[in-house]
Enzyme design. Structure first.
Site, PDB file in Angstrom:
ATOM      1  N   SER A 131       0.816  -1.214   0.000  1.00 39.32           N
ATOM      2  CA  SER A 131       0.000   0.000   0.000  1.00 39.32           C
ATOM      3  C   SER A 131       0.854   1.271   0.000  1.00 39.32           C
ATOM      4  CB  SER A 131      -0.920   0.021   1.224  1.00 39.32           C
ATOM      5  OG  SER A 131      -1.619   1.247   1.290  1.00 39.32           O
TER       6      SER A 131
ATOM      7  N   LYS B 168     -13.871  -4.137   2.919  1.00 39.33           N
ATOM      8  CA  LYS B 168     -14.740  -2.970   2.748  1.00 39.33           C
ATOM      9  C   LYS B 168     -16.188  -3.258   3.136  1.00 39.33           C
ATOM     10  CE  LYS B 168     -11.893  -0.654  -0.704  1.00 39.33           C
ATOM     11  NZ  LYS B 168     -11.855   0.068  -1.988  1.00 39.33           N
TER      12      LYS B 168
ATOM     13  N   GLY C 189     -17.496  -4.823 -14.520  1.00 41.63           N
ATOM     14  CA  GLY C 189     -17.414  -5.417 -13.195  1.00 41.63           C
ATOM     15  C   GLY C 189     -18.597  -4.991 -12.346  1.00 41.63           C
TER      16      GLY C 189
ATOM     17  N   GLY D  54     -18.448  -5.962  -8.738  1.00 44.48           N
ATOM     18  CA  GLY D  54     -18.023  -6.244  -7.372  1.00 44.48           C
ATOM     19  C   GLY D  54     -17.899  -4.966  -6.552  1.00 44.48           C
TER      20      GLY D  54
ATOM     21  N   LYS E 220     -25.360 -10.269 -10.993  1.00 44.68           N
ATOM     22  CA  LYS E 220     -24.671  -9.297 -10.141  1.00 44.68           C
ATOM     23  C   LYS E 220     -24.765  -7.891 -10.737  1.00 44.68           C
ATOM     24  CE  LYS E 220     -20.958  -9.968  -7.807  1.00 44.68           C
ATOM     25  NZ  LYS E 220     -19.554 -10.234  -7.402  1.00 44.68           N
TER      26      LYS E 220
ATOM     27  N   MET F 235      -9.066   0.899 -12.925  1.00 43.44           N
ATOM     28  CA  MET F 235      -9.059   1.325 -11.528  1.00 43.44           C
ATOM     29  C   MET F 235      -7.830   0.831 -10.770  1.00 43.44           C
ATOM     30  SD  MET F 235     -13.159   0.978 -10.826  1.00 43.44           S
ATOM     31  CE  MET F 235     -13.043   1.097  -9.050  1.00 43.44           C
TER      32      MET F 235
END
Length: 287
Positions: free
Chosen positions: A20, A71, A133, A135, A162, A225
């Site tokens: 990170s 998250k 996506g 998710g 989804k 992203m």
């Protein structure tokens, strides 16, 4: 981090976490604003998020960023949730109050909107957007993208159900902003788009792009992203097919700036820090 937390009052929690760049970004924000922020990394056991959060709060923690895979846990732990968290079902920014309450927000969407509109200087309003996506990454950005009033957004996902669920949860926002919002299976995408956003980890799986080049309108912005090596396959594919390719480094810095502003009430100079970080990464890559 020890129980005393090594003096950090903010951190990023995740697993894995060693990669990170958030500590370096927030350290620079603190330098530039003069805010007394000490920010570290916290590797959290996969089944231990709630306990780690309690321990961090007890050690003097005032707030944290949350990355994969926690998250959803972060949203569930919160006593107060922003509209963005309620829409996405996920949080990446927590405020730890002195009385034990936890407030949650999601700055991912604000980050990508700021990077596209301010840094890349591409207008979202009135444009056709393809979001690949369904998710947590896509869920976190869909609401703020809709708030920019695009003409349309198509959510494309390998599992159509989804994509439909994500579209359903954002249907009211789409109505409020006048945007057309549709769901599609990846293999059934038709038409072309002004902005194509990859919210999947397709490059990590060895695929350059999960969609055909026909989705790219002439001069389209193709945005991954992810950043660094994880985004390179998609960026190469986009550039080869005439699109403007952009990775998610600006999103990372901009979402961090939003978190910093929530915690400290001061918005740091994100554009300056992004320029510095890009220069550092290019130098490291020998470019």
């Amino acid at each position: 981090m020890t129980q005393e937390n090594n003096g950090h009052n903010y951190c990023v929690m995740g697993n894995p976490i060693a990669h990170s760049r958030s500590p370096a970004i927030h350290a620079r924000f603190a330098q530039l604003t003069g805010e007394p922020v000490r920010y570290g990394r916290l590797l959290v056991p996969l089944e231990g998020f709630e306990q780690a959060l309690r321990d961090f709060a007890r050690s003097g923690g005032q707030g944290c960023n949350v990355t994969v895979p926690f998250k959803l846990d972060a949203a569930r732990c919160a006593h107060e949730k922003s509209e963005r968290v309620l829409l996405a079902g996920a949080a990446n920014t927590l405020v730890l109050h002195d009385d034990g309450r936890i407030s949650a927000d999601n700055t991912d969407g604000l980050g990508i909107v700021a990077d596209i509109t301010r840094n890349a200087q591409v207008r979202i309003e009135g444009r056709d957007v393809l979001l690949i996506g369904a998710g947590g990454a896509a869920a976190g950005v869909l609401g703020p993208l809709l708030r920019e009033r695009p003409r349309s957004i198509v959510i494309a996902n390998r599992t159509l159900e989804k994509a439909r669920h994500l579209a359903d949860t954002h249907a009211q926002v789409a109505r409020e902003t006048g945007a057309s919002l549709q769901a599609s299976a990846l293999q059934a995408i038709t038409g072309d788009f002004d902005i194509v956003i990859n919210g999947t980890a397709s490059s990590l799986a060895g695929a350059e792009s999960p969609v055909p080049a026909s989705v790219l309108r002439k001069g389209a912005l193709a945005y991954d992203m992810m950043y660094g090596p994880a985004a390179q396959g998609f960026l190469d594919w986009a550039a080869r097919n005439g699109a403007v390719a952009r990775d998610g480094l600006g999103m990372l810095v901009e979402q961090a700036a939003e978190s910093f502003a929530i915690w400290r009430g001061v918005r740091p100079p994100a554009a300056q820090v992004l320029r510095e970080l890009r220069a550092e990464l290019q130098a490291a890559a020998g470019r």
